[in-house]
Each structure stands twice: as C-alpha cells, then as structure tokens.
Design a protein around this motif. Structure first.
Motif, PDB file in Angstrom:
ATOM      1  N   ILE A 189       0.849  -1.188   0.000  1.00 49.68           N
ATOM      2  CA  ILE A 189       0.000   0.000   0.000  1.00 49.68           C
ATOM      3  C   ILE A 189       0.883   1.235   0.000  1.00 49.68           C
ATOM      4  O   ILE A 189       1.818   1.356   0.783  1.00 49.68           O
ATOM      5  N   ASP A 190       0.549   2.142  -0.889  1.00 52.20           N
ATOM      6  CA  ASP A 190       1.234   3.426  -0.980  1.00 52.20           C
ATOM      7  C   ASP A 190       1.078   4.163   0.357  1.00 52.20           C
ATOM      8  O   ASP A 190      -0.007   4.158   0.941  1.00 52.20           O
ATOM      9  N   PRO A 191       2.129   4.825   0.858  1.00 54.64           N
ATOM     10  CA  PRO A 191       2.024   5.541   2.142  1.00 54.64           C
ATOM     11  C   PRO A 191       0.917   6.599   2.145  1.00 54.64           C
ATOM     12  O   PRO A 191       0.235   6.777   3.154  1.00 54.64           O
ATOM     13  N   ALA A 192       0.706   7.278   1.028  1.00 59.72           N
ATOM     14  CA  ALA A 192      -0.356   8.284   0.967  1.00 59.72           C
ATOM     15  C   ALA A 192      -1.724   7.627   1.086  1.00 59.72           C
ATOM     16  O   ALA A 192      -2.628   8.142   1.745  1.00 59.72           O
TER      17      ALA A 192
ATOM     18  N   ALA B 270      -2.315   4.755   2.597  1.00 61.06           N
ATOM     19  CA  ALA B 270      -2.423   4.273   3.972  1.00 61.06           C
ATOM     20  C   ALA B 270      -2.842   5.409   4.901  1.00 61.06           C
ATOM     21  O   ALA B 270      -3.667   5.213   5.798  1.00 61.06           O
ATOM     22  N   PHE B 271      -2.303   6.599   4.663  1.00 60.78           N
ATOM     23  CA  PHE B 271      -2.667   7.770   5.463  1.00 60.78           C
ATOM     24  C   PHE B 271      -4.157   8.083   5.307  1.00 60.78           C
ATOM     25  O   PHE B 271      -4.853   8.339   6.273  1.00 60.78           O
ATOM     26  N   GLU B 272      -4.649   8.046   4.081  1.00 57.49           N
ATOM     27  CA  GLU B 272      -6.057   8.352   3.811  1.00 57.49           C
ATOM     28  C   GLU B 272      -6.999   7.299   4.398  1.00 57.49           C
ATOM     29  O   GLU B 272      -8.136   7.594   4.722  1.00 57.49           O
ATOM     30  N   ARG B 273      -6.518   6.081   4.539  1.00 60.88           N
ATOM     31  CA  ARG B 273      -7.346   4.989   5.081  1.00 60.88           C
ATOM     32  C   ARG B 273      -7.387   4.973   6.603  1.00 60.88           C
ATOM     33  O   ARG B 273      -8.179   4.237   7.187  1.00 60.88           O
ATOM     34  N   GLN B 274      -6.521   5.746   7.251  1.00 58.39           N
ATOM     35  CA  GLN B 274      -6.501   5.766   8.711  1.00 58.39           C
ATOM     36  C   GLN B 274      -7.850   6.223   9.246  1.00 58.39           C
ATOM     37  O   GLN B 274      -8.454   7.151   8.727  1.00 58.39           O
ATOM     38  N   LYS B 275      -8.312   5.569  10.295  1.00 55.73           N
ATOM     39  CA  LYS B 275      -9.574   5.948  10.922  1.00 55.73           C
ATOM     40  C   LYS B 275      -9.350   7.183  11.789  1.00 55.73           C
ATOM     41  O   LYS B 275      -8.373   7.252  12.544  1.00 55.73           O
ATOM     42  N   VAL B 276     -10.245   8.143  11.646  1.00 58.38           N
ATOM     43  CA  VAL B 276     -10.170   9.370  12.432  1.00 58.38           C
ATOM     44  C   VAL B 276     -11.512   9.594  13.118  1.00 58.38           C
ATOM     45  O   VAL B 276     -12.560   9.180  12.605  1.00 58.38           O
ATOM     46  N   PRO B 277     -11.504  10.255  14.280  1.00 61.23           N
ATOM     47  CA  PRO B 277     -12.767  10.524  14.965  1.00 61.23           C
ATOM     48  C   PRO B 277     -13.526  11.658  14.277  1.00 61.23           C
ATOM     49  O   PRO B 277     -12.928  12.630  13.813  1.00 61.23           O
ATOM     50  N   VAL B 278     -14.841  11.510  14.199  1.00 60.94           N
ATOM     51  CA  VAL B 278     -15.705  12.530  13.622  1.00 60.94           C
ATOM     52  C   VAL B 278     -16.829  12.792  14.610  1.00 60.94           C
ATOM     53  O   VAL B 278     -17.472  11.853  15.084  1.00 60.94           O
ATOM     54  N   PHE B 279     -17.046  14.060  14.923  1.00 63.35           N
ATOM     55  CA  PHE B 279     -18.128  14.445  15.818  1.00 63.35           C
ATOM     56  C   PHE B 279     -18.959  15.513  15.136  1.00 63.35           C
ATOM     57  O   PHE B 279     -18.438  16.535  14.702  1.00 63.35           O
TER      58      PHE B 279
END
Length: 82
Positions: A8-11, A13-22
C-alpha cells in the motif's frame, strides 16, 4: 511461495486511517444522521456521538457540512435584504 500481500502506498495508507468525527446536534433539534458514501462504501455519523471513519470519508463529510453552512449563510443574507 511468492509474497501475495499487496503493498500500500504511504499516501493511501494515510487516507485509510480511521479518524474521529463528531457532528454536534443542531439547535433546531435535528437528530438526523449524516451519511457519507465514497466509491460504493457508506458510513453513518450520528449527531452528538463520536464515530470513526477513514480520513477520506471524514474529509467528504467536512466539505458537505461546510457547503450546508455556506448555503444557509447565503439564504440568511438574501432574506435580510427584503
């Protein structure tokens, strides 16, 4: 045996990271969920609760909220000029 894991391309992988959304509840008492779909995948963000979704989906949701805010500001400006 050959390595069958896809690199997986590092970019990516970065976009696939789970982030919190409120998404806060609105003052009008709107309890509707916000739905975001990207390339056939769908996530639901409940107002007033923190949910986790990939960074790219969170970015789409953020742009949608920004567009709604801008549209409401435009409507308010036009309504006050009557």
């Amino acid at each position: 045996m050959a390595d069958t894991k896809k690199k997986i391309d590092p970019a990516e992988a970065f976009e696939r990271q789970k982030v919190p959304v409120f998404i806060p509840k609105t003052t009008a008492g709107d309890k509707s969920d916000m739905v975001v779909s990207v390339n056939g995948k769908t996530w639901v963000a409940q107002r007033g609760k923190t949910v986790y979704m990939p960074r790219y989906a969170a970015r789409v949701l953020q742009r949608s909220i920004q567009a709604e805010d801008e549209a409401q500001a435009y409507i308010d400006r036009k309504a006050s000029n009557r």
